[in-house]
Write an enzyme that holds these catalytic residues in place. Structure first.
Site, PDB file in Angstrom:
ATOM      1  N   ASP A 286       0.869  -1.166   0.000  1.00  0.00           N
ATOM      2  CA  ASP A 286       0.000   0.000   0.000  1.00  0.00           C
ATOM      3  C   ASP A 286       0.917   1.230   0.000  1.00  0.00           C
ATOM      4  O   ASP A 286       2.139   1.128   0.103  1.00  0.00           O
ATOM      5  CB  ASP A 286      -0.979  -0.019   1.187  1.00  0.00           C
ATOM      6  CG  ASP A 286      -2.216   0.828   0.889  1.00  0.00           C
ATOM      7  OD1 ASP A 286      -2.152   1.668  -0.032  1.00  0.00           O
ATOM      8  OD2 ASP A 286      -3.238   0.681   1.573  1.00  0.00           O
TER       9      ASP A 286
HETATM   10  C1  NOJ Z   1      -3.967   3.921   0.048  1.00  0.00           C
HETATM   11  C2  NOJ Z   1      -5.163   3.028   0.157  1.00  0.00           C
HETATM   12  O1  NOJ Z   1      -5.136   2.311   1.367  1.00  0.00           O
HETATM   13  C3  NOJ Z   1      -5.268   2.037  -0.986  1.00  0.00           C
HETATM   14  O2  NOJ Z   1      -6.479   1.348  -0.866  1.00  0.00           O
HETATM   15  C4  NOJ Z   1      -5.149   2.746  -2.297  1.00  0.00           C
HETATM   16  O3  NOJ Z   1      -5.288   1.834  -3.358  1.00  0.00           O
HETATM   17  C5  NOJ Z   1      -3.809   3.438  -2.353  1.00  0.00           C
HETATM   18  N1  NOJ Z   1      -3.735   4.417  -1.286  1.00  0.00           N
HETATM   19  C6  NOJ Z   1      -3.595   4.127  -3.683  1.00  0.00           C
HETATM   20  O4  NOJ Z   1      -4.425   5.205  -3.811  1.00  0.00           O
END
Ligand code: NOJ
Length: 748
Positions: A286
């Site tokens: 993430d």
């Molecule tokens: C953080 C989020 O937790 C995740 O779900 C997302 O895909 C990414 N950022 C990218 O935006």
């Protein structure tokens, strides 16, 4: 580079794979991947594992950095997120084509509930319990996004969520592993369509692996601590379903799971996902979750974090730069085996091959296609239908709904509340705003106005704002209500009060909105309340007093049209709650498939040393699976083909469902089971199936479920998936709390 190698590189990027040149045409995908890998320097390999945010939007804290384009040109970037539109993706892809090996970039984006056509928030769609519709919604999202250069969506989010304080409940399918697994599958199938390689398919990404939804206190990014039994029986099933449906990628997670960050967790990524489940795709971190292992206290610095992440099976680094800045050195120092790097790069390149990017890096860069998907009215029609299916009727005393257009002719409807005329709010969190939203997005006001035309007079008062505590607008609102024959109120959260980093400790209707409802109700006019929210809210007074309540989540581009259809009976509501609604924050986490405890209360008033609250019943405000219709349905008792189920056999459980009301309608018939005694304690109820039936007034239909031992499997104390002979109960009904019941035995 020797001549042969140079020839190979040229062939790679000019689409000549199928010409039997140097034997390449006959190569398997793995051989093709290996032949590219062989040409790569260590830096280029690590580059493939490196993902940067573009400049189009930011979905996390931005790291100020150097020239990304220059790094792309040097082959040090494998993927970008938040770059969208044919123009922008083409521009960057061209730069990638200037790099030594011309390996195409992968463009990823959070296409969570639509791209141009915004669909209901995922939790809302989950309330439809309609897998075909959910799949189609994902299909349309993929078609529109892929036409705009996106090849990869960071969806579906398949985290089980049992804590409505957590803002990300809006993004998933709710609390139940069975329903969650069905929806995970539908969404993966929808996104990936006929398969990678088709221009309208995007790679799915099952996230956040794993346990993210169980953040302590419902506070985003917080610690997760749970038994492995709970992990396997509740939190992992939707991930397994996504993997089995062919999800091309997985995203790990910000949280620690039992003391180890998910990103550096080899039990999750190596043992379970890539080991036991044999997942062939790649895992992306993430946003900066590799770097966040430092504040977690799991890694000393970025080098240590990179080492721990790759060892644990994290293939691509989103935004932390830990890999690109440290992995080459770690490999050269012998601290990280180059085989680990090769394995990760292989997985990533394989997906680029499968997408067809090596054949044509501009495959998703077709301006004509982008234009044709931009204003696709057929997609809007599908969105409206999805929105209608997502609405949940919570209360309808005295059959106040549906409104009768004929009877209301010449009369006045007052539309009151801070959300009646909102535009952007209808799209919910994780959606894109487009400059023409004010024309495209249908507000409730507009939807109703279009429906009633000149026949019915509409009046409006805002009353109050969403969070502000001023009551200055109450008087005007009360006056407006007094002059009307009927009042429709629209209240709730703002769209950005749920979503990532949007945890709330207080999930009551915000601000003075419930006071506004009280003031309007006091006029004695019939009141209908629509509640917009990305999570279950608490609104006990409203539930107790207001005759008609519709839960409308965030319904997307066509929201107002869908709401109008439901209010006037052109669509008979059929949604069922995919998550339990608590009476108070103090009951959280609250979910229907809990254990019985050794001291279950005999009834709601039982306080005799039992597991209960002295100030609140255990039961929720609205249970999982609950949702009314304008018509009524009756259920016969359950009939079983046999009181005994044996391995290899099938237990058939049937009920006769009858439409006993005045309107045609759709009912979601739900089947639950309970294993009375187990080697580990089993829940009081577990959803095992559901079927939707459409019945006209007076019509009956026999609904039959076929159960086998596979439906009764669970993970035991040794984490083996087993079924256990013994006594079972079977429940069939209209919600988890209103069921018919029968008994059967599972024999050896
Ligand atoms: C953080 C989020 O937790 C995740 O779900 C997302 O895909 C990414 N950022 C990218 O935006």
């Amino acid at each position: 580079m020797n001549t042969l190698k140079r020839t190979i590189v040229i062939c790679l990027f000019t689409g000549y794979w199928m010409i039997p040149f140097a034997g390449f045409g006959q190569k398997t995908l793995d051989q093709k991947v290996d032949s590219v890998l062989k040409l790569m320097t260590l830096e280029e390999k690590v580059g493939q594992m490196n993902q940067y945010n573009g400049d189009w939007a930011a979905t996390g804290p931005i790291t100020p950095d150097g020239d990304k384009q220059d790094q792309i040109r040097k082959g040090l970037v494998g993927s970008m997120l938040n770059v969208t539109g044919v123009e922008h993706t083409t521009e960057l892809q061209k730069i990638a084509m200037e790099s030594r090996l011309k390996i195409p970039l992968l463009f990823g984006q959070d296409i969570i509930h639509g791209y141009r056509t915004i669909f209901p928030i995922p939790l809302g769609e989950a309330a439809s319990w309609d897998m075909k519709a959910i799949e189609q919604s994902a299909r349309i999202a993929a078609t529109e996004a892929s036409a705009a250069g996106v090849q990869w969506t960071f969806a579906p989010m398949v985290d089980i969520a049992r804590d409505p304080r957590w803002g990300r409940v809006m993004e998933g399918a709710g609390e139940d592993p069975y329903l969650g697994s069905q929806i995970a599958r539908a969404r993966v199938l929808g996104f990936q369509g006929k398969g990678l390689g088709h221009t309208d398919a995007v790679m799915a990404c099952a996230k956040h692996f794993a346990g993210y939804g169980a953040a302590i206190g419902g506070r985003d990014y917080n610690t997760v601590d749970m038994s492995l039994l709970t992990l396997w029986n509740v939190y992992l099933p939707p991930f397994k379903a996504a993997e089995e449906a062919g999800a091309a990628t997985f995203m790990n997670s910000f949280n620690t799971l039992n003391g180890i960050p998910a990103t550096g967790n080899s039990y999750l990524q190596r043992d379970i996902l890539k080991g036991k489940w044999k997942f062939q795709g790649f895992v992306v971190s993430d946003w900066n979750s590799i770097g966040e292992m430092i504040p977690h206290g799991f890694a000393r610095d970025h080098a240590d974090a990179a080492l721990k992440a790759i060892s644990a099976g994290n293939d691509m680094d989103m935004e932390s730069r830990s890999y690109i800045q440290n992995l080459p050195k770690l490999v050269r120092e012998g601290k990280v085996s180059v085989n680990l790097v090769n394995e990760a790069v292989r997985r990533i390149l394989k997906k680029k091959f499968e997408l067809g990017l090596f054949d044509d890096p501009y495959k998703f860069s077709n301006a004509q296609r982008e234009k044709s998907q931009w204003d696709n009215s057929a997609n809007l029609m599908v969105e409206k239908s999805m929105a209608e299916k997502s609405v949940v009727l919570l209360k309808n005393e005295g059959q106040l709904l549906p409104l009768n257009r004929e009877k209301l002719k010449g009369k006045t409807i007052a539309l009151i509340g801070p959300l009646v005329r909102s535009i952007r709010q209808n799209l919910g969190f994780w959606s894109y705003s487009w400059p023409d939203d004010s024309l495209r997005v249908i507000s409730t006001w507009k939807g109703i106005a279009q429906k009633v035309g000149d026949d019915i007079h509409l009046a409006y008062a805002k009353g109050c704002s969403i969070t502000d505590t001023s009551k200055a607008g109450f008087e005007e609102a009360v006056e407006t209500a007094r002059k009307a024959d009927i009042v429709i109120m629209e209240v709730g959260e703002a769209a950005d009060m749920s979503g990532e980093a949007k945890s709330r400790s207080n999930i009551h209707l915000p601000g003075v909105q419930e006071d506004l409802i009280k003031a309007i109700y006091a006029t004695g006019k019939p009141v209908i309340v629509l509640i917009n929210a990305g999570r279950p809210l608490i609104f006990n007074w409203t539930s107790a007093h207001v005759p008609a309540i519709l839960y409308t989540w965030w319904l997307g581009t066509e929201a107002g049209g869908a709401v109008a259809d439901v209010l006037f009976g052109d669509y008979n509501p059929s949604g069922k709650l995919p998550i339990t609604f608590p009476r108070a924050e103090g009951q959280i986490p609250i979910y229907y498939d809990h254990f019985n405890t050794g001291r279950p209360p005999k009834n709601a008033n039982d306080l005799n040393y039992v597991s209960s609250y002295i100030d609140l019943p255990n039961s929720p405000a609205y249970p999982f699976g609950y949702g009314l219709s304008y018509t009524t349905f009756s259920y016969s008792d359950i009939t079983l083909n046999s009181p005994i189920l044996r391995p290899g056999g099938t237990l058939e459980a049937s009920v006769e469902v009858t439409n006993t009301g005045k309107y045609p309608g759709k009912e979601t018939v739900q089947l639950y089971t309970r294993q009375m005694v187990g080697s580990v304690v089993r829940p009081v109820e577990e959803l095992k199936g559901f079927k939707q039936v459409y019945l006209t007034p007076g019509e009956s239909r026999k609904v039959t479920f076929a159960l086998t031992v596979n439906d009764l499997r669970f993970y035991n104390a040794h984490l083996n998936e087993v079924y256990e002979p013994g006594d079972f109960k079977i429940f069939i009904g209209t919600s988890s709390a209103q069921v018919k019941q029968a008994d059967f035995k599972l024999e050896k």
